[in-house]
Design a protein around this motif. Structure first.
Motif, PDB file in Angstrom:
ATOM      1  N   PRO A  89      -1.315  21.982   5.841  1.00 52.88           N
ATOM      2  CA  PRO A  89      -0.360  20.958   5.405  1.00 52.88           C
ATOM      3  C   PRO A  89       0.106  21.151   3.965  1.00 52.88           C
ATOM      4  N   SER A  90       1.305  20.664   3.697  1.00 48.54           N
ATOM      5  CA  SER A  90       1.858  20.588   2.347  1.00 48.54           C
ATOM      6  C   SER A  90       2.293  19.155   2.096  1.00 48.54           C
ATOM      7  N   GLN A  91       2.420  18.799   0.826  1.00 39.89           N
ATOM      8  CA  GLN A  91       2.725  17.425   0.460  1.00 39.89           C
ATOM      9  C   GLN A  91       4.198  17.237   0.119  1.00 39.89           C
ATOM     10  N   VAL A  92       4.794  16.181   0.663  1.00 41.79           N
ATOM     11  CA  VAL A  92       6.115  15.743   0.227  1.00 41.79           C
ATOM     12  C   VAL A  92       5.968  14.815  -0.967  1.00 41.79           C
ATOM     13  N   GLY A  93       5.029  13.866  -0.871  1.00 44.30           N
ATOM     14  CA  GLY A  93       4.795  12.957  -1.981  1.00 44.30           C
ATOM     15  C   GLY A  93       4.193  11.652  -1.516  1.00 44.30           C
ATOM     16  N   THR A  94       3.946  10.773  -2.473  1.00 38.24           N
ATOM     17  CA  THR A  94       3.394   9.450  -2.208  1.00 38.24           C
ATOM     18  C   THR A  94       4.422   8.411  -2.618  1.00 38.24           C
ATOM     19  N   PHE A  95       4.648   7.441  -1.738  1.00 34.20           N
ATOM     20  CA  PHE A  95       5.702   6.449  -1.943  1.00 34.20           C
ATOM     21  C   PHE A  95       5.152   5.066  -1.621  1.00 34.20           C
ATOM     22  N   SER A  96       5.568   4.082  -2.412  1.00 33.02           N
ATOM     23  CA  SER A  96       5.090   2.727  -2.152  1.00 33.02           C
ATOM     24  C   SER A  96       5.710   2.161  -0.883  1.00 33.02           C
ATOM     25  N   ARG A  97       6.987   2.458  -0.651  1.00 34.78           N
ATOM     26  CA  ARG A  97       7.680   2.014   0.564  1.00 34.78           C
ATOM     27  C   ARG A  97       8.597   3.151   1.028  1.00 34.78           C
ATOM     28  N   MET A 157       0.838  -1.198   0.000  1.00 34.70           N
ATOM     29  CA  MET A 157       0.000   0.000   0.000  1.00 34.70           C
ATOM     30  C   MET A 157       0.873   1.247   0.000  1.00 34.70           C
ATOM     31  N   SER A 158       0.487   2.235  -0.791  1.00 33.98           N
ATOM     32  CA  SER A 158       1.244   3.482  -0.861  1.00 33.98           C
ATOM     33  C   SER A 158       1.080   4.279   0.426  1.00 33.98           C
ATOM     34  N   ARG A 159       2.100   5.060   0.724  1.00 33.89           N
ATOM     35  CA  ARG A 159       2.087   5.919   1.902  1.00 33.89           C
ATOM     36  C   ARG A 159       2.226   7.371   1.447  1.00 33.89           C
ATOM     37  N   ASN A 160       1.438   8.236   2.054  1.00 40.28           N
ATOM     38  CA  ASN A 160       1.499   9.652   1.742  1.00 40.28           C
ATOM     39  C   ASN A 160       2.262  10.382   2.844  1.00 40.28           C
ATOM     40  N   ILE A 161       3.197  11.243   2.444  1.00 38.87           N
ATOM     41  CA  ILE A 161       3.950  12.044   3.409  1.00 38.87           C
ATOM     42  C   ILE A 161       3.569  13.509   3.218  1.00 38.87           C
ATOM     43  N   SER A 162       3.099  14.109   4.281  1.00 38.56           N
ATOM     44  CA  SER A 162       2.775  15.534   4.283  1.00 38.56           C
ATOM     45  C   SER A 162       3.457  16.176   5.488  1.00 38.56           C
ATOM     46  N   TYR A 163       3.386  17.497   5.562  1.00 37.57           N
ATOM     47  CA  TYR A 163       4.017  18.170   6.696  1.00 37.57           C
ATOM     48  C   TYR A 163       3.325  19.491   6.979  1.00 37.57           C
ATOM     49  N   ASN A 164       3.495  19.951   8.199  1.00 35.93           N
ATOM     50  CA  ASN A 164       3.125  21.309   8.563  1.00 35.93           C
ATOM     51  C   ASN A 164       4.093  21.798   9.629  1.00 35.93           C
ATOM     52  N   THR A 165       3.945  23.032  10.042  1.00 37.98           N
ATOM     53  CA  THR A 165       4.835  23.596  11.055  1.00 37.98           C
ATOM     54  C   THR A 165       4.026  23.975  12.287  1.00 37.98           C
ATOM     55  N   ALA A 166       4.652  23.822  13.454  1.00 37.66           N
ATOM     56  CA  ALA A 166       3.967  24.118  14.710  1.00 37.66           C
ATOM     57  C   ALA A 166       5.001  24.369  15.796  1.00 37.66           C
ATOM     58  N   ASP A 167       4.515  24.830  16.930  1.00 33.96           N
ATOM     59  CA  ASP A 167       5.341  24.989  18.127  1.00 33.96           C
ATOM     60  C   ASP A 167       5.298  23.665  18.882  1.00 33.96           C
ATOM     61  N   GLN A 225       6.273  29.079  16.199  1.00 35.63           N
ATOM     62  CA  GLN A 225       6.494  27.789  15.547  1.00 35.63           C
ATOM     63  C   GLN A 225       7.993  27.503  15.437  1.00 35.63           C
ATOM     64  N   ASP A 226       8.370  26.277  15.775  1.00 32.61           N
ATOM     65  CA  ASP A 226       9.789  25.939  15.787  1.00 32.61           C
ATOM     66  C   ASP A 226      10.109  24.587  15.163  1.00 32.61           C
ATOM     67  N   THR A 227       9.084  23.882  14.675  1.00 28.04           N
ATOM     68  CA  THR A 227       9.292  22.507  14.221  1.00 28.04           C
ATOM     69  C   THR A 227       8.482  22.215  12.967  1.00 28.04           C
ATOM     70  N   ILE A 228       9.097  21.482  12.035  1.00 24.12           N
ATOM     71  CA  ILE A 228       8.361  20.896  10.916  1.00 24.12           C
ATOM     72  C   ILE A 228       7.943  19.497  11.345  1.00 24.12           C
ATOM     73  N   PHE A 229       6.647  19.241  11.312  1.00 21.92           N
ATOM     74  CA  PHE A 229       6.122  17.917  11.648  1.00 21.92           C
ATOM     75  C   PHE A 229       5.716  17.194  10.367  1.00 21.92           C
ATOM     76  N   PHE A 230       6.161  15.957  10.238  1.00 24.18           N
ATOM     77  CA  PHE A 230       5.832  15.138   9.077  1.00 24.18           C
ATOM     78  C   PHE A 230       4.815  14.074   9.479  1.00 24.18           C
ATOM     79  N   SER A 231       3.889  13.828   8.585  1.00 22.06           N
ATOM     80  CA  SER A 231       2.851  12.824   8.803  1.00 22.06           C
ATOM     81  C   SER A 231       2.934  11.786   7.697  1.00 22.06           C
ATOM     82  N   ILE A 232       3.060  10.520   8.072  1.00 20.05           N
ATOM     83  CA  ILE A 232       3.095   9.422   7.104  1.00 20.05           C
ATOM     84  C   ILE A 232       1.843   8.583   7.308  1.00 20.05           C
ATOM     85  N   THR A 233       0.991   8.558   6.317  1.00 20.35           N
ATOM     86  CA  THR A 233      -0.272   7.828   6.413  1.00 20.35           C
ATOM     87  C   THR A 233      -0.476   6.984   5.161  1.00 20.35           C
ATOM     88  N   GLY A 234      -1.433   6.049   5.253  1.00 23.54           N
ATOM     89  CA  GLY A 234      -1.735   5.245   4.078  1.00 23.54           C
ATOM     90  C   GLY A 234      -2.287   3.891   4.456  1.00 23.54           C
TER      91      GLY A 234
END
Length: 216
Positions: free
Chosen positions: A95-103, A1-11, A207-216
């Motif tokens: 959120p912004s998108q990094v991309g979609t990856f199979s692995r 299954m493909s995984r989507n990586i996105s990110y946003n910034t927060a404190d 805000q001091d951190t980029i948070f990445f979310s990997i879902t899928g």
């Protein structure tokens, strides 16, 4: 299954402030109300798909707010990470998108090997921060999800420019299998660095951190 990586910034401290910190402020209570709505919506979507983690996302959220993550459900980590991501999302930027990856773990693991070969410092390798896990400073252990998804990553905004510079420095020598994604990631980190620097004069900005979310 493909995984989507996105990110946003927060404190990062704003996120930790919801996790077992005791009585919440009026603003935190307002934000938490929105987080609960998104947790309930996510749970409804899981139920439509027939997914049962043994712990619902709203239940996991209440555990985190109470300062614990001690459910013995087999897939409790999935619910806890999902609930934590809802807290991050409601406290962060759009959120912004990094991309979609199979692995993605395999892809970025191989990219790390290539960048390491080219001399990029270990603490700037993408795999080091994309899969870094929940923020440091959470006063209790959160179990990892089964099958590694969803996952959470983080990179201090102060490290975004050094990482982007390191990638730019080797972009003309990196294996072509990674050049597009590496160039895109460098551009995104440069953009977030510039936004962060330009906001330093705003008194309410923290805000001091980029948070990445990997879902899928």
């Amino acid at each position: 299954m493909s995984r989507n990586i996105s990110y946003n910034t927060a404190d990062q401290n704003d996120i930790i402030g919801f996790l077992g910190a005791g009585e919440l402020t009026a603003d935190q209570q307002r934000i938490l109300g929105n987080v609960r709505k998104y947790a309930e919506a996510h749970q409804a979507d899981l139920e439509r798909q027939g997914v049962d983690w043994g712990l619902t996302v709203p239940e996991a959220l209440e555990h985190l707010v109470a300062g614990r993550a001690d459910s013995d459900a087999e897939c409790a980590g999935n619910a806890y990470y999902t609930a934590l991501q809802k807290i991050i999302d409601r406290n962060g930027s759009d959120p912004s998108q990094v991309g979609t990856f199979s692995r993605p773990s395999t892809f970025f693991g191989l990219m790390d090997d290539e960048l390491r070969r080219l001399g990029v410092p270990a603490d700037l390798l993408p795999g080091d921060f994309l899969f870094a896990g929940p923020p440091d400073g959470i006063p209790f252990h959160i179990p990892c999800p089964v099958d590694g998804t969803p996952d959470i990553g983080r990179l201090p905004l102060a490290r975004a420019k050094p990482a982007a510079d390191a990638y730019r420095a080797v972009l003309d020598r990196v294996d072509s299998a990674f050049s597009h994604e590496l160039g895109q990631l460098a551009g995104q980190l440069e953009f977030e660095h510039d936004e962060w620097r330009s906001a330093q004069s705003i008194d309410w900005y923290s805000q001091d951190t980029i948070f990445f979310s990997i879902t899928g």
